[in-house]
Design an enzyme around this catalytic site. Sequence first.
Site, PDB file in Angstrom:
ATOM      1  N   THR A  22       0.771  -1.168  -0.010  1.00  0.00           N
ATOM      2  CA  THR A  22      -0.142   0.035   0.018  1.00  0.00           C
ATOM      3  C   THR A  22       0.676   1.232   0.003  1.00  0.00           C
ATOM      4  OG1 THR A  22      -1.488   1.219   1.478  1.00  0.00           O
ATOM      5  CG2 THR A  22      -0.186  -0.283   2.738  1.00  0.00           C
ATOM      6  N   ASP A  23       0.160   2.281  -0.490  1.00  0.00           N
ATOM      7  CA  ASP A  23       1.018   3.811  -0.353  1.00  0.00           C
ATOM      8  C   ASP A  23       1.219   4.331   0.888  1.00  0.00           C
ATOM      9  OD1 ASP A  23      -1.569   4.201  -0.222  1.00  0.00           O
ATOM     10  OD2 ASP A  23      -1.912   5.759  -1.650  1.00  0.00           O
ATOM     11  N   GLU A  24       0.222   3.670   1.866  1.00  0.00           N
ATOM     12  CA  GLU A  24       0.314   4.302   3.285  1.00  0.00           C
ATOM     13  C   GLU A  24       1.698   4.091   3.900  1.00  0.00           C
ATOM     14  OE1 GLU A  24      -2.992   3.144   5.652  1.00  0.00           O
ATOM     15  OE2 GLU A  24      -4.526   3.445   4.160  1.00  0.00           O
TER      16      GLU A  24
ATOM     17  N   TYR B  11      -1.717  -0.467  11.131  1.00  0.00           N
ATOM     18  CA  TYR B  11      -2.020  -1.430   9.760  1.00  0.00           C
ATOM     19  C   TYR B  11      -0.940  -0.955   8.764  1.00  0.00           C
ATOM     20  CZ  TYR B  11      -3.469  -1.586   4.962  1.00  0.00           C
ATOM     21  OH  TYR B  11      -3.171  -1.922   3.476  1.00  0.00           O
TER      22      TYR B  11
ATOM     23  N   LYS C 104       2.184  -3.062   7.523  1.00  0.00           N
ATOM     24  CA  LYS C 104       2.558  -3.456   5.931  1.00  0.00           C
ATOM     25  C   LYS C 104       3.808  -2.931   5.758  1.00  0.00           C
ATOM     26  CE  LYS C 104       0.008  -4.744   3.165  1.00  0.00           C
ATOM     27  NZ  LYS C 104      -0.442  -5.971   2.640  1.00  0.00           N
TER      28      LYS C 104
HETATM   29  P1  NAD Z   1      -9.712  -7.422   2.201  1.00  0.00           P
HETATM   30  O1  NAD Z   1      -9.814  -7.204   3.808  1.00  0.00           O
HETATM   31  O2  NAD Z   1     -10.934  -6.945   1.525  1.00  0.00           O
HETATM   32  O3  NAD Z   1      -9.274  -8.835   2.174  1.00  0.00           O
HETATM   33  C1  NAD Z   1      -8.255  -9.624   2.703  1.00  0.00           C
HETATM   34  C2  NAD Z   1      -8.339 -10.941   2.718  1.00  0.00           C
HETATM   35  O4  NAD Z   1      -7.341 -11.650   3.186  1.00  0.00           O
HETATM   36  C3  NAD Z   1      -9.744 -11.618   3.235  1.00  0.00           C
HETATM   37  O5  NAD Z   1     -10.487 -12.358   2.396  1.00  0.00           O
HETATM   38  C4  NAD Z   1      -9.277 -12.502   4.341  1.00  0.00           C
HETATM   39  O6  NAD Z   1     -10.108 -13.202   4.645  1.00  0.00           O
HETATM   40  C5  NAD Z   1      -7.894 -12.881   3.755  1.00  0.00           C
HETATM   41  N1  NAD Z   1      -6.971 -13.218   5.245  1.00  0.00           N
HETATM   42  C6  NAD Z   1      -6.978 -12.151   6.306  1.00  0.00           C
HETATM   43  N2  NAD Z   1      -6.075 -12.748   7.183  1.00  0.00           N
HETATM   44  C7  NAD Z   1      -5.866 -14.067   6.551  1.00  0.00           C
HETATM   45  C8  NAD Z   1      -4.918 -14.896   7.094  1.00  0.00           C
HETATM   46  N3  NAD Z   1      -3.964 -14.882   8.010  1.00  0.00           N
HETATM   47  N4  NAD Z   1      -4.464 -15.824   6.108  1.00  0.00           N
HETATM   48  C9  NAD Z   1      -5.075 -16.089   4.731  1.00  0.00           C
HETATM   49  N5  NAD Z   1      -5.935 -15.104   4.484  1.00  0.00           N
HETATM   50  C10 NAD Z   1      -6.164 -14.027   5.418  1.00  0.00           C
HETATM   51  O7  NAD Z   1      -8.519  -6.465   1.719  1.00  0.00           O
HETATM   52  P2  NAD Z   1      -8.088  -5.907   0.380  1.00  0.00           P
HETATM   53  O8  NAD Z   1      -8.750  -4.573   0.392  1.00  0.00           O
HETATM   54  O9  NAD Z   1      -8.552  -6.514  -0.800  1.00  0.00           O
HETATM   55  O10 NAD Z   1      -6.638  -5.655   0.302  1.00  0.00           O
HETATM   56  C11 NAD Z   1      -5.893  -6.735  -0.111  1.00  0.00           C
HETATM   57  C12 NAD Z   1      -4.278  -6.548  -0.089  1.00  0.00           C
HETATM   58  O11 NAD Z   1      -4.194  -5.196  -0.986  1.00  0.00           O
HETATM   59  C13 NAD Z   1      -3.998  -6.155   1.237  1.00  0.00           C
HETATM   60  O12 NAD Z   1      -2.485  -6.672   1.461  1.00  0.00           O
HETATM   61  C14 NAD Z   1      -3.770  -4.617   1.369  1.00  0.00           C
HETATM   62  O13 NAD Z   1      -2.930  -4.200   2.221  1.00  0.00           O
HETATM   63  C15 NAD Z   1      -3.462  -4.341  -0.094  1.00  0.00           C
HETATM   64  N6  NAD Z   1      -4.072  -2.943  -0.470  1.00  0.00           N
HETATM   65  C16 NAD Z   1      -5.198  -2.567  -0.524  1.00  0.00           C
HETATM   66  C17 NAD Z   1      -5.755  -1.278  -0.726  1.00  0.00           C
HETATM   67  C18 NAD Z   1      -7.227  -0.904  -0.925  1.00  0.00           C
HETATM   68  O14 NAD Z   1      -7.679   0.127  -1.362  1.00  0.00           O
HETATM   69  N7  NAD Z   1      -8.022  -1.905  -0.418  1.00  0.00           N
HETATM   70  C19 NAD Z   1      -4.765  -0.429  -1.635  1.00  0.00           C
HETATM   71  C20 NAD Z   1      -3.592  -0.816  -1.616  1.00  0.00           C
HETATM   72  C21 NAD Z   1      -3.002  -2.092  -1.055  1.00  0.00           C
HETATM   73  O1  DAU Z   2      -3.988   3.916   0.317  1.00  0.00           O
HETATM   74  C1  DAU Z   2      -4.389   2.626   0.335  1.00  0.00           C
HETATM   75  C2  DAU Z   2      -5.316   2.085   1.511  1.00  0.00           C
HETATM   76  O2  DAU Z   2      -6.432   2.470   1.352  1.00  0.00           O
HETATM   77  C3  DAU Z   2      -5.205   0.549   1.732  1.00  0.00           C
HETATM   78  O3  DAU Z   2      -3.708   0.255   2.073  1.00  0.00           O
HETATM   79  C4  DAU Z   2      -6.135   0.073   2.889  1.00  0.00           C
HETATM   80  O4  DAU Z   2      -6.160  -1.283   3.044  1.00  0.00           O
HETATM   81  C5  DAU Z   2      -7.347   0.716   2.634  1.00  0.00           C
HETATM   82  O5  DAU Z   2      -8.457   0.454   3.480  1.00  0.00           O
HETATM   83  C6  DAU Z   2      -7.408   2.010   2.392  1.00  0.00           C
HETATM   84  O6  DAU Z   2      -7.166   2.782   3.528  1.00  0.00           O
HETATM   85  P1  DAU Z   2      -8.066   4.237   3.888  1.00  0.00           P
HETATM   86  O7  DAU Z   2      -8.025   4.268   5.350  1.00  0.00           O
HETATM   87  O8  DAU Z   2      -7.527   5.279   3.204  1.00  0.00           O
HETATM   88  O9  DAU Z   2      -9.477   3.587   3.484  1.00  0.00           O
HETATM   89  P2  DAU Z   2     -10.801   3.738   4.111  1.00  0.00           P
HETATM   90  O10 DAU Z   2     -11.776   3.294   3.101  1.00  0.00           O
HETATM   91  O11 DAU Z   2     -10.921   3.402   5.762  1.00  0.00           O
HETATM   92  O12 DAU Z   2     -11.260   5.518   4.186  1.00  0.00           O
HETATM   93  C7  DAU Z   2     -11.194   6.240   3.122  1.00  0.00           C
HETATM   94  C8  DAU Z   2     -10.880   7.710   3.813  1.00  0.00           C
HETATM   95  O13 DAU Z   2     -12.330   8.008   4.128  1.00  0.00           O
HETATM   96  C9  DAU Z   2     -10.185   7.800   4.912  1.00  0.00           C
HETATM   97  O14 DAU Z   2      -9.599   9.351   4.628  1.00  0.00           O
HETATM   98  C10 DAU Z   2     -11.252   8.007   6.089  1.00  0.00           C
HETATM   99  C11 DAU Z   2     -12.565   8.180   5.393  1.00  0.00           C
HETATM  100  N1  DAU Z   2     -13.629   7.690   5.919  1.00  0.00           N
HETATM  101  C12 DAU Z   2     -13.719   6.324   5.915  1.00  0.00           C
HETATM  102  C13 DAU Z   2     -14.954   5.804   6.531  1.00  0.00           C
HETATM  103  C14 DAU Z   2     -15.106   4.394   6.669  1.00  0.00           C
HETATM  104  C15 DAU Z   2     -14.698   8.581   6.225  1.00  0.00           C
HETATM  105  O15 DAU Z   2     -14.796   9.856   6.082  1.00  0.00           O
HETATM  106  N2  DAU Z   2     -15.917   7.869   6.614  1.00  0.00           N
HETATM  107  C16 DAU Z   2     -16.062   6.753   6.699  1.00  0.00           C
HETATM  108  O16 DAU Z   2     -17.214   6.123   7.194  1.00  0.00           O
END
Ligand code: NAD
Ligand code: DAU
Length: 332
Positions: free
Chosen positions: A121-123, A148, A152
């Site tokens: 992630t970019d975080e 989190y 990562k």
């Molecule tokens: P998600 O929470 O939707 O899915 C995570 C999956 O991993 C789930 O199916 C869960 O059951 C599985 N999991 C959790 N713990 C586990 C374990 N111990 N063993 C096996 N499986 C397990 O997450 P996502 O949003 O799809 O993110 C996927 C990946 O992409 C993560 O590594 C996250 O850091 C990265 N990522 C997410 C975003 C985003 O915007 N969502 C952006 C950049 C990177």
């Molecule tokens: O940047 C990549 C990341 O993006 C991933 O690594 C994470 O797995 C993914 O969850 C996401 O992280 P954020 O914390 O940015 O996503 P989230 O959807 O939780 O929140 C997005 C923005 O919206 C953040 O500034 C918080 C805000 N927010 C979130 C929720 C759930 C609100 O204002 N209201 C809400 O109800």
Amino acid sequence: MGNIVVTGGAGFIGSNFVHHLLAHTTHDVTVLDALTYASNTASLDGADESRMHLVVGSVADADLVDSLVAKADAVVHFAAESHNDNSLDDPSPFIETNVTGTFVLLEAVRRHHTRYHHVSTDEVYGDLALDDPHRFTEATAYNPSSPYSASKAASDHLVRAWVRSFGVEATLSNCSNNYGPRQHVEKFIPRQITNVIDGVRPKLYGAGLNVRDWIHVDDHNAAVLRILESGRIGETYLIGADGEKNNVSVIELILALMGQPTDAYDHVNDRAGHDLRYAIDSSKLRSELGWQPQFTSFEDGLADTIAWYRDNEAWWRPMKQATEAKYQKVGQ
Ligand code: NAD
Ligand code: DAU
């Protein structure tokens, strides 16, 4: 390649990646997923069962991981605890899955000389000021804010060390915020869409000026596949689609697309340590590997996503009540 192990393949991005792989390649897929609260096996509905099978278990289970990696040609590691708010409530599963789980996978790919791609992630880079002219690049220093993002960041460092010290054939990618179908309703965009469907006002943390750099999940996954096929070993690629938007404007757009007044939302408690802005410079991925995002209109991608949640209530309804109850406890 032949068999690809996709960890976290029952989650948001991982399940979309499985569908992408089955549609665009001839590989077979083994999904390894612990089926936590964040997963949904319905996300794999429609996947060709002669080419995909699901193994239920943890990436931190060394014996199970070893047995799957021994038969695999590549591993793409999506599995993680992924939600910042949850990491503030209880960091421990983030350490177990994100750090120990990555360590276990790295040891297995080291033993079996298996190609590995690490999804991150970019975080890990922390946040930027709103007026900072710079964006994150592969050279930006790590500076994570939340449990989190720290977990990562730790996992990324493990991968880099295993490349350098043991010659593991790994690539890494760090992507910005994804949106699209099959995302858990705890996350910002699906939470607000499903709130509006339920007649509940969207919830904005704090003043809502925080900026996220939105990318459609299919664009992220096309980039991951490109890196898996053509990326240089040991390299990191940042994935982003020039999609910076602040949270207020995203809520207003959701409301407008759903036929509601654009001010029909509530301000709620802010997130502790809330990162202000993320912004990705994806020039390296574009120039070196020729990747480009296909979803160039955020408004069109969001409209498609809204339609998906309207059409797939059976997918998200079972998780909605528990998710909102958890937010209510902390005034969000
Ligand atoms: P998600 O929470 O939707 O899915 C995570 C999956 O991993 C789930 O199916 C869960 O059951 C599985 N999991 C959790 N713990 C586990 C374990 N111990 N063993 C096996 N499986 C397990 O997450 P996502 O949003 O799809 O993110 C996927 C990946 O992409 C993560 O590594 C996250 O850091 C990265 N990522 C997410 C975003 C985003 O915007 N969502 C952006 C950049 C990177
Ligand atoms: O940047 C990549 C990341 O993006 C991933 O690594 C994470 O797995 C993914 O969850 C996401 O992280 P954020 O914390 O940015 O996503 P989230 O959807 O939780 O929140 C997005 C923005 O919206 C953040 O500034 C918080 C805000 N927010 C979130 C929720 C759930 C609100 O204002 N209201 C809400 O109800």
